[in-house]
Design a protein around this motif. Structure first.
Motif, PDB file in Angstrom:
ATOM      1  N   PHE A   1      40.602 -31.231  57.854  1.00  0.00           N
ATOM      2  CA  PHE A   1      39.425 -31.436  57.014  1.00  0.00           C
ATOM      3  C   PHE A   1      39.005 -30.136  56.335  1.00  0.00           C
ATOM      4  CE2 PHE A   1      34.633 -31.309  57.055  1.00  0.00           C
ATOM      5  CZ  PHE A   1      34.433 -32.141  55.969  1.00  0.00           C
ATOM      6  N   LEU A   2      38.946 -29.049  57.104  1.00  0.00           N
ATOM      7  CA  LEU A   2      38.467 -27.777  56.570  1.00  0.00           C
ATOM      8  C   LEU A   2      39.453 -27.152  55.591  1.00  0.00           C
ATOM      9  CD1 LEU A   2      36.866 -26.441  59.863  1.00  0.00           C
ATOM     10  CD2 LEU A   2      35.652 -27.173  57.803  1.00  0.00           C
ATOM     11  N   TYR A   3      40.742 -27.275  55.863  1.00  0.00           N
ATOM     12  CA  TYR A   3      41.741 -26.776  54.908  1.00  0.00           C
ATOM     13  C   TYR A   3      41.702 -27.576  53.609  1.00  0.00           C
ATOM     14  CZ  TYR A   3      43.873 -23.747  58.439  1.00  0.00           C
ATOM     15  OH  TYR A   3      44.100 -22.761  59.375  1.00  0.00           O
ATOM     16  N   ALA A   4      41.486 -28.887  53.716  1.00  0.00           N
ATOM     17  CA  ALA A   4      41.400 -29.727  52.519  1.00  0.00           C
ATOM     18  C   ALA A   4      40.194 -29.353  51.666  1.00  0.00           C
ATOM     19  CB  ALA A   4      41.342 -31.201  52.909  1.00  0.00           C
ATOM     20  N   LEU A   5      39.113 -28.921  52.322  1.00  0.00           N
ATOM     21  CA  LEU A   5      37.929 -28.485  51.583  1.00  0.00           C
ATOM     22  C   LEU A   5      38.183 -27.200  50.814  1.00  0.00           C
ATOM     23  CD1 LEU A   5      34.952 -28.997  54.077  1.00  0.00           C
ATOM     24  CD2 LEU A   5      35.335 -30.209  51.928  1.00  0.00           C
ATOM     25  N   GLY A   6      39.039 -26.330  51.378  1.00  0.00           N
ATOM     26  CA  GLY A   6      39.304 -25.062  50.713  1.00  0.00           C
ATOM     27  C   GLY A   6      39.373 -23.864  51.626  1.00  0.00           C
ATOM     28  N   ALA A   7      39.169 -24.073  52.938  1.00  0.00           N
ATOM     29  CA  ALA A   7      39.264 -22.956  53.872  1.00  0.00           C
ATOM     30  C   ALA A   7      40.700 -22.432  53.909  1.00  0.00           C
ATOM     31  CB  ALA A   7      38.835 -23.393  55.270  1.00  0.00           C
TER      32      ALA A   7
ATOM     33  N   GLY B   1      34.156 -36.853  52.114  1.00  0.00           N
ATOM     34  CA  GLY B   1      34.224 -38.240  52.566  1.00  0.00           C
ATOM     35  C   GLY B   1      32.896 -38.761  53.063  1.00  0.00           C
ATOM     36  N   ALA B   2      31.855 -38.596  52.251  1.00  0.00           N
ATOM     37  CA  ALA B   2      30.530 -39.068  52.658  1.00  0.00           C
ATOM     38  C   ALA B   2      30.591 -40.530  53.067  1.00  0.00           C
ATOM     39  CB  ALA B   2      29.538 -38.879  51.517  1.00  0.00           C
ATOM     40  N   VAL B   3      30.121 -40.806  54.270  1.00  0.00           N
ATOM     41  CA  VAL B   3      30.151 -42.155  54.828  1.00  0.00           C
ATOM     42  C   VAL B   3      28.832 -42.846  54.504  1.00  0.00           C
ATOM     43  CG1 VAL B   3      30.328 -43.505  56.954  1.00  0.00           C
ATOM     44  CG2 VAL B   3      31.667 -41.401  56.683  1.00  0.00           C
TER      45      VAL B   3
ATOM     46  N   THR C   1      26.715 -37.997  55.958  1.00  0.00           N
ATOM     47  CA  THR C   1      26.423 -39.416  56.082  1.00  0.00           C
ATOM     48  C   THR C   1      25.276 -39.757  55.147  1.00  0.00           C
ATOM     49  OG1 THR C   1      27.174 -39.523  58.384  1.00  0.00           O
ATOM     50  CG2 THR C   1      25.696 -41.260  57.633  1.00  0.00           C
ATOM     51  N   LEU C   2      25.467 -40.826  54.370  1.00  0.00           N
ATOM     52  CA  LEU C   2      24.448 -41.270  53.414  1.00  0.00           C
ATOM     53  C   LEU C   2      23.888 -42.601  53.846  1.00  0.00           C
ATOM     54  CD1 LEU C   2      26.388 -40.609  50.082  1.00  0.00           C
ATOM     55  CD2 LEU C   2      25.038 -38.975  51.425  1.00  0.00           C
ATOM     56  N   ILE C   3      22.581 -42.720  53.802  1.00  0.00           N
ATOM     57  CA  ILE C   3      21.949 -44.007  53.998  1.00  0.00           C
ATOM     58  C   ILE C   3      21.900 -44.693  52.630  1.00  0.00           C
ATOM     59  CG2 ILE C   3      19.868 -45.236  54.711  1.00  0.00           C
ATOM     60  CD1 ILE C   3      21.510 -43.882  56.953  1.00  0.00           C
TER      61      ILE C   3
END
Length: 331
Positions: free
Chosen positions: A191-197, A302-304, A327-329
């Motif tokens: 996840f973090l590498y995909a973000l750009g780390a 990937g906002a859920v 997470t989004l309501i």
């Protein structure tokens, strides 16, 4: 729509205990304001989780509807700057703290709190960014105002899988920074590498057995989201002339350090607040996000989307430190 009911998460004090639950509300349950907004999304932040517990330090008077940000469509307004049907975003200014907030199908706020959604951002993208993104980008702005410009600078982001941390990494990578270390309690590497780390380290790897006043200078600039002992361990590792921004306290509010990193290495410690930022600054931040944030990296977060009925469960994970990403309501 005076008699119309809508749903909201209401936090109440009952017999000196704090209770939170979804209830039917009317406009009489909302704080005063000039603009009515039909909420599309409200992102859940750590601050929102604290608002639901006793002595969380967020809410001081009850009942209250939490939710420190909201995205939606204007239903009614007295403003000349926007009109019915406009898509707007609201963050900070006491929303969800001293003024009924975003965990409500209808939000009522003062006109001056409203920011029109910039072109190039969808409602879901804006909600994914929310208060966390405003905080992340203002932190980056502060670092850039205090020396960050070299695209090869060694940058550390703490609380990397959280809302602020994940958006900060995505934005830094979008801006072209090439050396981003992600520090996280959960070593979610993919996840973090995909973000750009470019490097991922766990908290166990990072924390020394004993924190010395000065240590090897590992990082040029730091975006810290958690404070506490982790911050105490970072300060002795910042390079000469470097800077660190502070915007969170998930690891605690106490700081144990010495003056040595400041007087011998000339580092700067910069506080970042996204609540009381004037609207002109917020508008500029939203424009920067719309123009410079790589939307593919944003989608990696990937906002859920979750219904309002699941808030209490999600809040529990946030308080336990087992929640990742955004997470989004969805109202």
């Amino acid at each position: 729509m005076t008699n119309e009911t809508f749903r909201a998460l209401v936090v109440e004090e009952v017999n000196e205990e704090i209770q939170a639950g979804v209830k039917a509300c009317t406009l009489e349950d909302l704080s005063a304001g000039d603009t009515l907004i039909k909420t599309s999304y409200s992102g859940i932040n750590y601050k929102d989780a604290l608002a639901t517990i006793k002595n969380g330090g967020v809410i001081r008077s009850y009942p209250m509807i939490p939710g420190v940000d909201a995205v939606g469509e204007v239903m009614e307004t007295t403003s000349d700057s926007f009109k019915k049907g406009d898509k707007v975003v609201i963050t900070g200014n006491g929303l969800g703290v001293s003024h009924t907030g975003g965990f409500s199908e209808i939000v009522r706020i003062p006109n001056e709190w409203v920011v029109k959604l910039p072109e190039g951002l969808t409602e879901k993208e804006a909600a994914t960014i929310g208060t966390a993104g405003i905080t992340a980008v203002e932190s980056i702005n502060e670092l850039e105002r205090n020396g960050l410009s070299d695209k090869k600078a060694r940058i550390l982001v703490t609380g990397a899988t959280g809302g602020v941390g994940s958006i900060a990494i995505a934005m830094l990578k979008s801006l072209g920074y090439e050396n981003i270390t992600a520090l996280s309690r959960k070593k979610n590497e993919d996840f973090l590498y995909a973000l750009g780390a470019t490097k991922v380290i766990s908290l166990d790897e990072f924390m020394p057995e004993k924190i010395k006043p000065l240590q090897k200078q590992e990082y040029d600039f730091v975006l810290d989201t958690i404070g506490g002992k982790v911050l105490s361990a970072i300060l002795p590792q910042i390079n000469y002339g470097g800077a660190i921004t502070l915007c969170g306290n998930a690891s605690g509010i106490k700081l144990e350090t010495t003056v040595l990193p400041f007087i011998l290495r000339g580092i700067k410690m910069l506080g970042v607040d996204s609540v009381q930022l004037p609207n002109e600054k917020k508008e500029a931040i939203w424009e920067r996000i719309a123009n410079e944030l790589d939307k593919e990296r944003l989608s990696t977060i990937g906002a859920v989307e979750e219904p309002i009925d699941r808030i209490e469960e999600i809040v529990t994970h946030l308080l336990e430190g087992t929640h990742s990403g955004r997470t989004l309501i969805k109202m």
